[in-house]
Design an enzyme around this catalytic site. Structure first.
Site, mmCIF file in Angstrom:
data_model
loop_
_atom_site.group_PDB
_atom_site.id
_atom_site.type_symbol
_atom_site.label_atom_id
_atom_site.label_comp_id
_atom_site.label_asym_id
_atom_site.label_seq_id
_atom_site.Cartn_x
_atom_site.Cartn_y
_atom_site.Cartn_z
ATOM 1 N N ARG A 17 -1.207 -6.513 10.803
ATOM 2 C CA ARG A 17 0.301 -6.220 10.167
ATOM 3 C C ARG A 17 -0.102 -6.972 8.519
ATOM 4 O O ARG A 17 -0.890 -7.530 8.346
ATOM 5 C CB ARG A 17 1.378 -6.615 10.797
ATOM 6 C CG ARG A 17 1.309 -8.088 11.338
ATOM 7 C CD ARG A 17 2.339 -9.249 11.363
ATOM 8 N NE ARG A 17 2.890 -9.172 9.859
ATOM 9 C CZ ARG A 17 2.467 -10.124 9.008
ATOM 10 N NH1 ARG A 17 1.322 -10.788 9.210
ATOM 11 N NH2 ARG A 17 2.906 -10.238 7.959
ATOM 12 N N GLY A 18 0.956 -6.735 7.838
ATOM 13 C CA GLY A 18 0.801 -6.927 6.480
ATOM 14 C C GLY A 18 0.381 -5.838 5.632
ATOM 15 O O GLY A 18 -0.704 -5.077 5.902
ATOM 16 N N ASP B 149 6.029 -4.906 0.543
ATOM 17 C CA ASP B 149 5.362 -3.669 1.437
ATOM 18 C C ASP B 149 5.445 -2.394 0.360
ATOM 19 O O ASP B 149 4.475 -1.447 0.482
ATOM 20 C CB ASP B 149 6.285 -3.396 2.537
ATOM 21 C CG ASP B 149 5.776 -4.558 3.648
ATOM 22 O OD1 ASP B 149 4.941 -4.448 4.284
ATOM 23 O OD2 ASP B 149 6.435 -5.473 3.498
#
Length: 358
Positions: A54-55, A245
């Site tokens: 994730r990220g 994001d």
């Protein structure tokens, strides 16, 4: 000033070795550090969707390598069959996480690399993909270093820095984004303190940010999300740095749920609020924050904690994974090319006018 710190102990999130993809399972941190080979496109999709990797920058790199994994079974096909499979698998991987723009950006870039290639054989086209994925990986590490350099002046001796969610080494393949200036300041011997929000409902701040900062030797205190404004009121916070994001053309940005509350509190207490934004997260094709699609996740992430129920059965739940913070709450965007300040729409476009399509 203290002497520079020793080399930072930062986790490696992604590796490509001998034509195979290896990922660190972040859902098992901080209790276990487990790296697994991810051998099918379906497994890559699942790892991204389940937040095992994730990220925003990290899933961009993972998606690029994941497309290489997807194309391994058709390395002996015709160019036409190879390209048809490429488009299908790229579209499939892009559905794993819809809000972070890095995933679609990386997949588009991979497809475009094949489109530009003059190679006729599928094996040669596959090698084009691998080399492009490696380049995306290397660029992510360099971008983190650039953000570190440009954000470094914000981290002064004795400062209190607040961050939300995980925009650290675990969210990238380098120093992180929001944490990059922190790591460089620490490496340079600057003494400062970090407050890490726990970040409900999945506790990325507690499980990941607090973990990696502590492992790297930084002075970090974990707080609940509801404590952030109180820390500001007590004068313990001097600057807020968060990740993102997706950044729209006007400077509105999407980040982990709870970021908007932090930004509002920072404005009330007259504190600078910075967003660490790699160029791969800038989406100049999206005009404003209201146009960003916000991912809604499963109810159980809210109604359970550590596998234990914490809410009444059948309670109604909302679980947006992100919120959108308007640009007028942002002091500046820390990018690998410099800090961008208002007016954001003009200045972001000017700085990244030659950047790739997002």
């Amino acid at each position: 000033m203290a002497s520079p710190s020793p080399s930072l102990m930062l986790p490696a999130t992604i590796a490509w070795k001998e034509d195979a993809l290896y990922l660190l399972d972040q859902t098992r941190l901080p209790h276990e550090s487990v790296v697994e080979r991810v051998a099918t496109v379906e497994d890559v999709w699942r790892w991204i969707h389940e937040l095992r990797v994730r990220g925003a920058p990290a899933i961009g790199v993972a998606g690029a390598y994941g497309l290489c994994v997807a194309m391994q079974p058709v390395r002996q096909a015709s160019r036409e069959a190879f390209y048809a499979a490429l488009e299908k698998h790229a579209a499939y991987l892009d559905t794993a996480r819809p809000t972070a723009v890095n995933l679609s950006w990386g997949l588009k870039r991979m497809v475009q690399a094949v489109q530009r290639s003059q190679a006729d054989r599928a094996e040669a086209l596959y090698q084009v993909l691998v080399e492009e994925a490696k380049l995306i990986h290397q660029e992510d590490q360099a971008i983190c270093e650039g953000i570190a350099v440009h954000g470094l002046p914000l981290i002064t001796a004795g400062a209190g820095v607040l961050t939300h969610c995980n925009a650290g080494a675990l969210a990238t393949t380098g120093l992180g984004t929001a944490t990059a200036p922190l790591y460089l300041a620490h490496r340079n011997g600057v003494a400062f303190h970090v407050f890490a929000d726990e970040t409900r409902p999945l506790l990325q701040g507690a499980r990941l940010t607090a973990y990696e900062l502590q492992q790297a030797g930084l002075d970090v205190t974990l707080i609940t999300d509801g404590m952030a404004a109180s820390m500001m009121a007590q004068g313990l916070v001097d600057v807020v740095i968060v990740g993102t994001d997706r950044v729209a053309a006007n400077g509105d940005f999407a980040n982990k749920i709870g970021t908007l509350s932090v930004a509002i509190a920072a404005r009330y207490f007259n504190l600078p609020f910075y967003v660490a934004c790699p160029s791969s997260t800038l989406d100049l094709q999206t005009a404003r924050g209201e146009d960003i699609f916000i991912e809604e996740r499963l109810d159980g992430e809210v109604t359970q904690l550590g596998g234990q129920g914490i809410a009444p059965p059948d309670i109604k739940v909302r679980n947006p994974a992100f919120d959108v913070t308007p640009h007028d709450l942002v002091t500046g965007f820390i990018t690998e090319r410099g800090i961008v300040r208002a007016p954001f729409e003009q200045n972001l476009a000017a700085l990244f006018a030659t950047g790739g399509e997002s």
